[in-house]
Enzyme design. Structure first.
Site, mmCIF file in Angstrom:
data_model
loop_
_atom_site.group_PDB
_atom_site.id
_atom_site.type_symbol
_atom_site.label_atom_id
_atom_site.label_comp_id
_atom_site.label_asym_id
_atom_site.label_seq_id
_atom_site.Cartn_x
_atom_site.Cartn_y
_atom_site.Cartn_z
ATOM 1 N N LYS A 268 -12.989 -3.355 7.001
ATOM 2 C CA LYS A 268 -13.203 -2.134 6.275
ATOM 3 C C LYS A 268 -14.531 -1.891 6.508
ATOM 4 C CE LYS A 268 -10.844 -2.973 1.409
ATOM 5 N NZ LYS A 268 -10.660 -2.208 1.280
ATOM 6 N N ARG A 342 -0.310 -7.554 -1.453
ATOM 7 C CA ARG A 342 1.210 -7.302 -1.314
ATOM 8 C C ARG A 342 1.768 -8.149 -0.285
ATOM 9 N NH1 ARG A 342 1.659 -1.727 1.803
ATOM 10 N NH2 ARG A 342 -0.489 -0.981 0.021
HETATM 11 N N1 BES Z 1 -7.581 -4.390 -2.303
HETATM 12 C C1 BES Z 1 -7.803 -3.211 -1.587
HETATM 13 C C2 BES Z 1 -7.607 -1.942 -2.397
HETATM 14 C C3 BES Z 1 -8.302 -1.746 -3.399
HETATM 15 C C4 BES Z 1 -9.059 -0.586 -2.677
HETATM 16 C C5 BES Z 1 -8.867 -2.042 -4.895
HETATM 17 C C6 BES Z 1 -10.485 -0.040 -2.536
HETATM 18 C C7 BES Z 1 -9.850 -1.883 -5.387
HETATM 19 C C8 BES Z 1 -10.820 -0.771 -4.551
HETATM 20 C C9 BES Z 1 -6.404 -3.391 -0.527
HETATM 21 O O1 BES Z 1 -6.351 -5.136 -0.598
HETATM 22 C C10 BES Z 1 -6.406 -2.586 -0.144
HETATM 23 O O2 BES Z 1 -6.844 -2.845 0.981
HETATM 24 N N2 BES Z 1 -5.526 -1.546 0.019
HETATM 25 C C11 BES Z 1 -5.077 -0.313 1.348
HETATM 26 C C12 BES Z 1 -3.822 -0.464 1.610
HETATM 27 C C13 BES Z 1 -3.955 -0.125 3.137
HETATM 28 C C14 BES Z 1 -4.152 -0.451 4.356
HETATM 29 C C15 BES Z 1 -1.757 0.442 3.040
HETATM 30 C C16 BES Z 1 -6.191 0.074 1.155
HETATM 31 O O3 BES Z 1 -5.867 1.002 -0.206
HETATM 32 O O4 BES Z 1 -6.928 0.898 2.052
HETATM 33 ZN ZN ZN Z 2 -6.803 -5.179 1.801
#
Ligand code: BES
Ligand code: ZN
Ligand code: ZN
Length: 488
Positions: A268, A342
């Site tokens: 991230k 997931r």
């Molecule tokens: N934990 C994150 C989702 C999240 C984002 C929670 C912001 C709280 C605030 C999750 O694991 C994630 O990173 N999801 C990705 C999915 C994508 C790679 C398809 C996302 O939402 O960017």
């Molecule tokens: Zn994630």
């Protein structure tokens, strides 16, 4: 903070403040001449109108033992429901503790004397006392010692309502305390230890599946996420069995427990990454719900499952393109290591089905996309079963947690195709929250299930009049209310 209710003493109880809910239109009638005159003047002069959370304070009024009489704006009288009552309880506590008041008496007049309103007032008050500053050695925040409800002429069932409200408010704060802990202090094994400790205190059965056990079982999807971290994973299982369970229902509550989400190799951006300590908010909501369920004792069998891992990049981490085999035997091509929630949930879901669970709800901070769709207002509620979804949404409405039914029709499945494995772990474009839900559904199959995407609602960046900024504890109250509805 101590909470209690009594049925007399409006004028004689000593307290820092005697709080009257004051709705729009006309001043409250308190029966205390000095307060009524003062309130009447405030309304006729227009200084006070009763809008939500407005505040007016009168020091040392004649005729009461309390140091202050306080009017707290309660909005339109016809709109004073449990949602408003919960906020009033919270706002009373938050605004008055800020003024260094330590003992507060809240007047529950005839219009507020229902079990549901008293429960909500108490929930809100307890939640309102929470502050996310546990790790500050010099705290600016304040706490209330005593929150007393005075319900003159009220019936004794209000006492039980107030106790239930305190149980739920405290469980919500337990959830928030867990969510607020940083990744270094709350690792997967620490979360498991917290679950164990809570379970022992509440008389619940708690089992922790460790890494070896999960490998024996074949939880290849969960373990793939965990492998990049030096912190071992766990699958937390907490069981509640009532003496006389309703037949044919075994509810499973499943919560995402990523104690820190760096994204892994698909790392991230650093901006706001610190917030990813709240990526276990679903798991914490499930554990908080179990804490309340143990005390409220609904007649329904409930099992909580919290898969917990830390998602890290390392020489050992899972890589884009890696293919893993889940507990159910289906293979997954991991195209993005940041879509890790997931991956841990599907193995917990399969395990839940093997335990005989026949209704499921999961809560997960699953996608950033749900914040784009619904902001910080509504939880996204996805389901494979209309009836079950309606039951869940009804529980959410009663519990005062906003949730919105999201579509997940088959047409979106075209976005989820892998050339190399049974499923990719991300969709191709658009509808990110929906493809995440559809991915889970492949493992849920036909068991009635609702998936709650709480990524937008589990954390708030600003203080509200009735709730501090930081973790909200979302979904926990809905879970508790759902068990209550199922047990009737
Ligand atoms: N934990 C994150 C989702 C999240 C984002 C929670 C912001 C709280 C605030 C999750 O694991 C994630 O990173 N999801 C990705 C999915 C994508 C790679 C398809 C996302 O939402 O960017
Ligand atoms: Zn994630
Ligand atoms: Zn995550």
């Amino acid at each position: 903070m101590n909470t209690s209710i009594q049925f007399q003493g409006l004028t004689t109880v000593p307290s820092g403040a005697l709080v009257f809910a004051a709705t729009e239109g006309a001043p409250p009638v308190t029966g205390i001449a000095a307060v009524d005159q003062w309130a009447a003047k405030l309304y006729t002069s227009g200084e006070f109108t009763g809008k939500p959370f407005e505040l007016a304070t009168l020091h040392n009024p004649a005729g009461i033992a309390a140091e202050r009489a306080v009017l707290l704006g309660a909005g339109k009288p016809e709109k004073l429901d449990t949602v408003v009552a919960r906020k009033l309880g919270g706002a009373a506590v938050r605004s008055l503790k800020a003024k260094l008041i330590t003992t507060l008496a809240f007047i529950v007049d005839k219009t507020l004397q229902t079990a549901a309103l008293v429960q909500a007032l108490t929930e809100g008050a307890v939640a309102g006392d929470y502050e996310p500053d546990v790790h500050k050695t010099k705290k600016d925040s304040k706490h209330l010692d005593t929150f007393l409800l005075i319900a003159e002429g009220g019936s004794s069932d209000l006492a039980e309502a107030s106790r239930n409200g305190a149980v739920i408010g405290e469980a919500q704060n337990f959830t928030r305390t867990l969510v607020n802990e940083p990744g270094n202090l709350l690792t997967p094994l620490k979360l498991a230890a917290a679950a164990k400790q809570m379970s022992e205190a509440q008389g619940l059965d708690c089992e922790i599946l460790d890494e070896d056990r999960m490998r024996q079982l074949g939880m290849g999807s969960l373990l793939a996420v965990a492998q990049g971290s030096i912190e071992p994973p766990a699958l937390i299982i907490v069981r509640y069995k009532p003496d006389q369970p309703v037949e044919g229902i075994h509810l499973g509550l499943i919560g995402k427990g990523v104690t820190f989400d760096t994204g892994g190799i698909s790392i991230k951006p650093s901006e706001n990454m610190e917030k990813m300590k709240y990526d276990m908010a679903g798991g914490a909501a499930v554990l908080g719900a179990m804490m309340a369920i143990a005390q409220l004792k609904p007649n329904v069998e409930v099992t909580a499952l919290v898969p917990t891992v830390e998602n890290m990049p390392s020489h050992n981490a899972v890589k884009p393109g890696d293919i893993v085999t889940s507990l159910a035997g289906k293979t997954v091509e991991i195209l993005n290591t940041d879509a890790e929630g997931r991956l841990i949930l599907i193995d917990a879901i399969t395990y839940a089905k093997r335990l005989g669970i026949n209704r499921m709800v999961d809560a997960a901070t699953l996608t950033g996309a749900i914040s784009i769709a619904l902001g910080a207002v509504n939880v996204g509620a996805f389901s494979n079963n209309n009836d079950w979804q309606q039951q869940l949404l009804a529980a959410a409405a009663t519990a005062g947690e906003k949730m919105w039914a999201m579509p997940m029709d088959d047409d979106y499945k075209d976005l989820l195709k892998s050339a190399f494995a049974d499923m990719p772990n991300i969709g191709s474009r658009g509808a990110g929250s929906i493809t995440a839900a559809l991915f889970l559904q492949e493992w849920v199959e036909d068991t009635p299930w609702v998936h709650l995407d709480i990524a937008g609602t589990a954390w708030i960046d600003d203080n509200k009049p009735f709730l501090s900024k930081g973790p909200t504890g979302i979904a926990m109250r809905t879970f508790v209310e759902l068990t209550r509805k199922l047990s009737n």
